[in-house]
Motif scaffolding. Structure first.
Motif, short mmCIF file in Angstrom:
data_model
loop_
_atom_site.label_atom_id
_atom_site.label_comp_id
_atom_site.label_asym_id
_atom_site.label_seq_id
_atom_site.Cartn_x
_atom_site.Cartn_y
_atom_site.Cartn_z
N LEU A 208 10.79 38.67 12.42
CA LEU A 208 10.73 38.78 10.95
C LEU A 208 12.10 38.89 10.27
O LEU A 208 12.38 38.12 9.35
CB LEU A 208 9.82 39.96 10.55
N PRO A 209 12.98 39.83 10.68
CA PRO A 209 14.22 39.99 9.91
C PRO A 209 15.06 38.71 9.82
O PRO A 209 15.55 38.38 8.73
CB PRO A 209 14.96 41.10 10.68
N LEU B 299 13.26 36.09 7.53
CA LEU B 299 13.38 36.46 6.12
C LEU B 299 14.82 36.23 5.63
O LEU B 299 15.03 35.72 4.52
CB LEU B 299 12.96 37.92 5.93
N ALA C 46 4.65 39.89 6.37
CA ALA C 46 5.43 39.89 5.12
C ALA C 46 5.21 38.62 4.34
O ALA C 46 6.14 38.07 3.76
CB ALA C 46 6.91 40.05 5.46
N ASP D 138 9.42 45.94 0.06
CA ASP D 138 10.42 45.15 0.77
C ASP D 138 10.27 45.37 2.27
O ASP D 138 9.39 46.10 2.73
CB ASP D 138 11.82 45.50 0.27
N ILE D 139 11.17 44.79 2.99
CA ILE D 139 11.05 44.78 4.45
C ILE D 139 11.03 46.20 5.03
O ILE D 139 10.32 46.46 6.00
CB ILE D 139 12.16 43.89 5.07
#
Ligand code: NAD
Ligand code: MG
Length: 400
Positions: free
Chosen positions: A107-108, A111, A131, A377-378
């Protein structure tokens, strides 16, 4: 001009298929960066073969890997950990990010690629499950391009009108006559077996997929049909539709990769051999077409194509995915996290295959995660992910 590609998750199954295409098309693509987490010997061999400018490895391996490259006379910059992945994904030299890390770990960087306005070829469905809204907003705000690699979503993308394919903003699907999406599922290795047989399944039986060759986690997800559940959530976000507009149909031959149903009664389908090189080549070259290296479909050799309604008792994960999607993002984060923990426990022989759905259901029903608002947010997402993993670890311990 060549497209500079960063393959995140280069040592995996999607990584293999992607690099096979890139190797065959050096006139169009440059392998700019690679990442790997396990199997670093394989990553080293890929570095020798593709000579990327940058490579990302786990934090603990950075010195040894850098030493190895330098001993071999390879001038490749080594970066590490999540920061290394984000660095590569946002590098001004990177044109396209192939997001092929498995699970929440992807994910990070995915994104970050969206926020850097990159062209993203998305295999990491878990990023959208966790997300979706944040990812889609980032794509729109930063003018990124998101092209699905998952074969079903890639098929649907191909069957949608060009205006929808190329417009990230508000498109009213109904104006284009889109009535429903149909996600096809193979049904996995236990389609023809009883629940009792599924209960006894070994890891080797569960990861032996009838049609596709894939990484371990997605193979287990296919056996429980959690994969189709995750894909349902992925499709809701990618195509901006509610879950009741998306049907799942079991199609054991895996020849039709998914369909779009239109209001005039037309069903548009994309067909092909079950080979991920086809959707990957489509997304790499979009809107053009290149040779993927996949075996063409031999229509004369095909026998009947079957379509079966899924049994939601046997494949409870599919029901749970709809439930989570209706409840909201906090619930899809919980389901994804619980499932990752449960699948890892199954792969370590700590629980039975059928316990995965039980654990997922318990986590989904019992974890009181806060609803996320539009500004979430994340960090908010990862906080729920962490709670769900901790809770599921305990459920696994109770069962193991
Ligand atoms: P895989 O297990 O074969 O490969 C996963 C890759 O991620 C490897 O390069 C591994 O080193 C890396 N990785 C694993 N854990 C990591 C971590 N903590 N940090 C950084 N990197 C890590 O998996 P796969 O089958 O290639 O699947 C990758 C993604 O693509 C998954 O999200 C899967 O659902 C999706 N997908 C796969 C297929 C397929 O045919 N394999 C099809 C559709 C979608
Ligand atoms: Mg798929």
């Amino acid at each position: 001009m060549t497209q500079r590609i960063a393959v995140l998750g280069a040592t995996g199954s999607i990584g293999d298929s992607t690099l096979a295409i890139l190797a065959a098309q050096p006139q169009h693509y440059e392998v700019y960066a690679l990442s790997g987490y396990h199997r670093l010997d394989k990553l080293f061999t890929l570095c020798q073969q593709f000579l990327p400018k940058r490579v990302s490895v786990p934090m603990a391996a950075v010195d040894e890997f850098a030493q190895r490259l330098s001993t071999a006379g390879l001038d490749i910059e080594v970066v590490a950990g999540e920061a290394g992945l984000i660095d590569i994904a946002t590098d001004t030299q990177t044109d396209t990010v192939v997001a092929a890390i498995v699970g929440a770990a992807g994910l990070p960087s995915t994104l970050a690629a969206a926020r850097a306005g990159k062209r993203i070829l998305l295999a990491n469905k878990e990023a959208l499950v966790m997300a979706g809204q944040v990812m889609i907003d980032a794509v729109k705000t930063h003018n990124a391009t998101l092209l699905p690699l998952d074969s079903e979503h890639n098929a649907i993308f191909q069957c949608l009108p060009l205006e929808i394919q190329q417009d990230n903003t508000q498109i009213h699907r109904s104006e284009y006559g889109v009535r429903k999406l149909w996600l096809t599922a193979s049904g996995g290795p236990f389609l023809q077996h009883s629940f009792e047989k599924m209960q006894q399944a070994s890891v080797a039986e569960a990861v032996k997929h009838p049609n596709w060759s894939m990484g371990q986690k997605i193979s287990v997800d296919s056996a429980t049909m959690m994969n189709k559940g995750l894909e349902l959530i992925e499709a809701c976000h990618l195509f901006d539709l509610s879950e009741n507009k998306i049907n799942v149909v079991i199609h054991p031959q895996s020849i039709i990769h998914s369909m779009v149903e239109y209001s005039d009664g037309s069903f548009l389908a994309q067909l092909g051999s079950p080979d991920m090189k086809t959707p990957i080549a489509h997304a790499l070259s979009y809107p053009n077409r290149i040779d993927s290296g996949a075996q063409p479909l031999d229509l004369y050799a095909l026998s009947g194509l079957e379509f079966i309604e899924p049994d939601l008792q046997k494949f409870a994960c599919l029901r749970l995915a709809r439930q989570a999607m209706q409840a909201g993002t906090h619930a899809t984060i919980v389901l994804n996290a619980a499932n990752e923990v449960a699948v890892a426990a199954f792969l370590k022989n700590q629980i039975r295959l059928t316990d995965i759905a039980r654990i997922n259901e318990q986590a989904l029903n019992e974890i009181q995660a806060p609803s996320l608002n539009a500004t979430a947010d994340i960090e908010d997402i990862l906080a729920i992910d962490t709670i769900a993993r901790g809770y599921t670890d305990k459920l696994v311990l109770e069962l193991a």
